[in-house]
Design an enzyme around this catalytic site. Structure first.
Site, PDB file in Angstrom:
ATOM      1  N   THR A  19      70.706  26.710  69.069  1.00  0.00           N
ATOM      2  CA  THR A  19      71.871  25.992  69.579  1.00  0.00           C
ATOM      3  C   THR A  19      72.648  26.774  70.626  1.00  0.00           C
ATOM      4  OG1 THR A  19      72.094  24.838  67.465  1.00  0.00           O
ATOM      5  CG2 THR A  19      74.035  24.874  68.884  1.00  0.00           C
ATOM      6  N   ASP A  63      62.308  26.131  68.229  1.00  0.00           N
ATOM      7  CA  ASP A  63      63.332  25.628  67.313  1.00  0.00           C
ATOM      8  C   ASP A  63      63.320  26.487  66.053  1.00  0.00           C
ATOM      9  OD1 ASP A  63      64.092  23.738  64.874  1.00  0.00           O
ATOM     10  OD2 ASP A  63      65.030  22.908  66.671  1.00  0.00           O
ATOM     11  N   SER A  64      64.491  26.730  65.507  1.00  0.00           N
ATOM     12  CA  SER A  64      64.599  27.602  64.339  1.00  0.00           C
ATOM     13  C   SER A  64      63.700  27.146  63.196  1.00  0.00           C
ATOM     14  CB  SER A  64      66.054  27.644  63.873  1.00  0.00           C
ATOM     15  OG  SER A  64      66.214  28.485  62.758  1.00  0.00           O
ATOM     16  N   SER A  65      63.575  25.850  63.009  1.00  0.00           N
ATOM     17  CA  SER A  65      62.768  25.329  61.906  1.00  0.00           C
ATOM     18  C   SER A  65      61.275  25.568  62.110  1.00  0.00           C
ATOM     19  CB  SER A  65      63.026  23.827  61.727  1.00  0.00           C
ATOM     20  OG  SER A  65      64.388  23.600  61.435  1.00  0.00           O
ATOM     21  N   THR A  95      69.953  29.298  63.685  1.00  0.00           N
ATOM     22  CA  THR A  95      70.537  29.821  62.449  1.00  0.00           C
ATOM     23  C   THR A  95      69.702  29.544  61.203  1.00  0.00           C
ATOM     24  OG1 THR A  95      71.865  27.806  62.162  1.00  0.00           O
ATOM     25  CG2 THR A  95      72.881  29.639  63.355  1.00  0.00           C
ATOM     26  N   ASP A  96      68.913  28.474  61.191  1.00  0.00           N
ATOM     27  CA  ASP A  96      68.247  28.067  59.952  1.00  0.00           C
ATOM     28  C   ASP A  96      67.309  29.138  59.396  1.00  0.00           C
ATOM     29  OD1 ASP A  96      69.562  25.673  59.866  1.00  0.00           O
ATOM     30  OD2 ASP A  96      67.913  24.487  60.682  1.00  0.00           O
ATOM     31  N   THR A 284      66.672  36.468  41.656  1.00  0.00           N
ATOM     32  CA  THR A 284      67.632  35.528  41.083  1.00  0.00           C
ATOM     33  C   THR A 284      67.998  34.414  42.053  1.00  0.00           C
ATOM     34  OG1 THR A 284      69.842  35.264  40.123  1.00  0.00           O
ATOM     35  CG2 THR A 284      69.587  37.004  41.758  1.00  0.00           C
ATOM     36  N   GLN A 285      68.226  33.223  41.493  1.00  0.00           N
ATOM     37  CA  GLN A 285      68.712  32.099  42.285  1.00  0.00           C
ATOM     38  C   GLN A 285      70.181  32.256  42.649  1.00  0.00           C
ATOM     39  OE1 GLN A 285      68.007  28.370  40.281  1.00  0.00           O
ATOM     40  NE2 GLN A 285      65.876  28.857  39.803  1.00  0.00           N
ATOM     41  N   CYS A 286      70.888  33.114  41.940  1.00  0.00           N
ATOM     42  CA  CYS A 286      72.332  33.286  42.175  1.00  0.00           C
ATOM     43  C   CYS A 286      72.575  33.935  43.527  1.00  0.00           C
ATOM     44  CB  CYS A 286      72.950  34.133  41.077  1.00  0.00           C
ATOM     45  SG  CYS A 286      72.854  33.380  39.443  1.00  0.00           S
TER      46      CYS A 286
END
Length: 349
Positions: A19, A63-65, A95-96, A284-286
């Site tokens: 972007t 593109d970031s993706s 940013t992604d 961890t997902q946290c």
């Protein structure tokens, strides 16, 4: 590499896509990338710095993706080839996947003694309220900053966003639309930009300053899958990911301090994957905190079946670290032994 304190600083801007490099076409209103050779026309503030700013644009833009490890290899080689010409590098990136790219580069660049700063924006640089200008200007200033001895102030791969300089392999994207897009949950900022840029020298990693050359590792083994544990996960889904023939390592995104399902079928699949020699890393997902498989029985069960602790590593960093280590070592036992080593400041250990 002995610094020349009298030498004028220079920074290379590398635009990969994203972007920040977009500008609105005055006729159609459509966003299209602008030519970074004319960066001073878009960001005249850069002309006030008493150093040189050059640019390099990837063609085609990515593109970031769509970012793949091939881009990381290109970036590593580009930095290696231009390393002696510049005091620092600023990589403009979508940013992604920025945290993935910054994490991977931190492992691929060995004996780094200059700043490599990733940045981008949530709004195109031509928009009136863009965050792109401040992100770019501060990133360039950080990339050129030196101490009294002429050494780089921040000789690391970093992400700069919304006044915060974060270690690249400790960062994760947490906001899809706000300017505060990134955070580093388990490590303080390396610097904070206000009226002045205040550097947190107690957190920044400094190399042994010497004449050693930068080396790059471009051999990456990407046979890694990520399994996110969730209520209702099926036996077949776990089996497909953990036992798949194309997977050499699996990152297990677990609950809390590293807990997962205690059902017999799940643990049996883990045991089978371990018996196949697969690398199993517990993350961890946290957002903050770390893995400790000695606290609860579910964690201890994973540990007994061969799952390794990722400590407080992010998923993005775990992926980059595995790609790097697996590319270097053909034996899984070697990779397993090295995963617990704090190689680039990616874990608190």
């Amino acid at each position: 590499m002995i610094p020349d304190k009298g030498k004028k600083s220079s920074v290379l801007l590398i635009y990969t896509g994203g972007t920040i490099g977009m500008k609105e076409d005055p006729k159609t209103g459509a966003l299209k990338p602008f030519d970074f050779k004319g960066i001073l026309d878009e960001v005249p503030e850069l002309g006030k710095f008493a150093f040189k700013v050059d640019s390099f644009t990837f063609q085609p833009l990515i593109d970031s993706s769509d970012v793949e490890p091939h881009l990381w290899k290109q970036l590593a080689v580009l930095i290696k080839n231009r390393y002696e010409e510049y005091d620092g590098f600023v990589i403009l990136h979508g940013t992604d996947t920025m945290a993935y790219s910054a994490s991977a580069l931190s492992f691929m660049l060995d004996n780094l003694q200059k700043p490599v700063v990733f940045t981008g924006s949530q709004l195109p640089i031509g928009r009136p309220r863009t965050d792109g200008k401040e992100n770019l200007i501060s990133s360039v200033e950080i990339a050129s900053a030196k101490d009294a001895s002429g050494h780089a102030t921040v000789p690391e791969v970093c992400i700069y966003f919304n006044s915060q300089l974060l270690r690249g392999n400790r960062s994760t994207k947490v906001n899809a639309t706000g300017f505060d897009a990134f955070c580093s949950p388990n490590l303080p900022s390396l610097a904070v930009a206000g009226i002045d840029i205040r550097y947190n020298t107690g957190v920044i990693r400094y190399p042994v300053w010497n004449d050693g050359e930068l080396t790059v590792s471009t051999k990456l083994d990407t046979r890694v899958s990520v399994l996110k544990i969730h209520p209702g996960i099926t036996e077949q889904a776990v089996r497909d990911i953990l036992l798949g023939s194309g997977t050499r390592a699996v990152i297990l995104e677990t609950y809390g301090a590293g807990n997962a399902i205690s059902k017999e079928w799940f643990l049996n699949i883990i045991k089978e994957a371990d018996a196949m020699g697969k690398i199993l890393l517990n993350v961890t997902q946290c957002l903050s905190g770390d893995v400790n498989m000695d606290i609860y029985e579910t964690g201890r069960s994973l540990k007994k079946t061969g799952v390794l602790s990722g400590y407080d590593i992010t998923t993005e960093s775990a992926l980059g670290k595995l790609f790097f280590l697996m590319g270097k070592h053909s034996g899984n036992s070697q990779v397993k032994a090295l995963l617990s080593h704090n190689m680039r400041g990616e874990i608190s250990k």
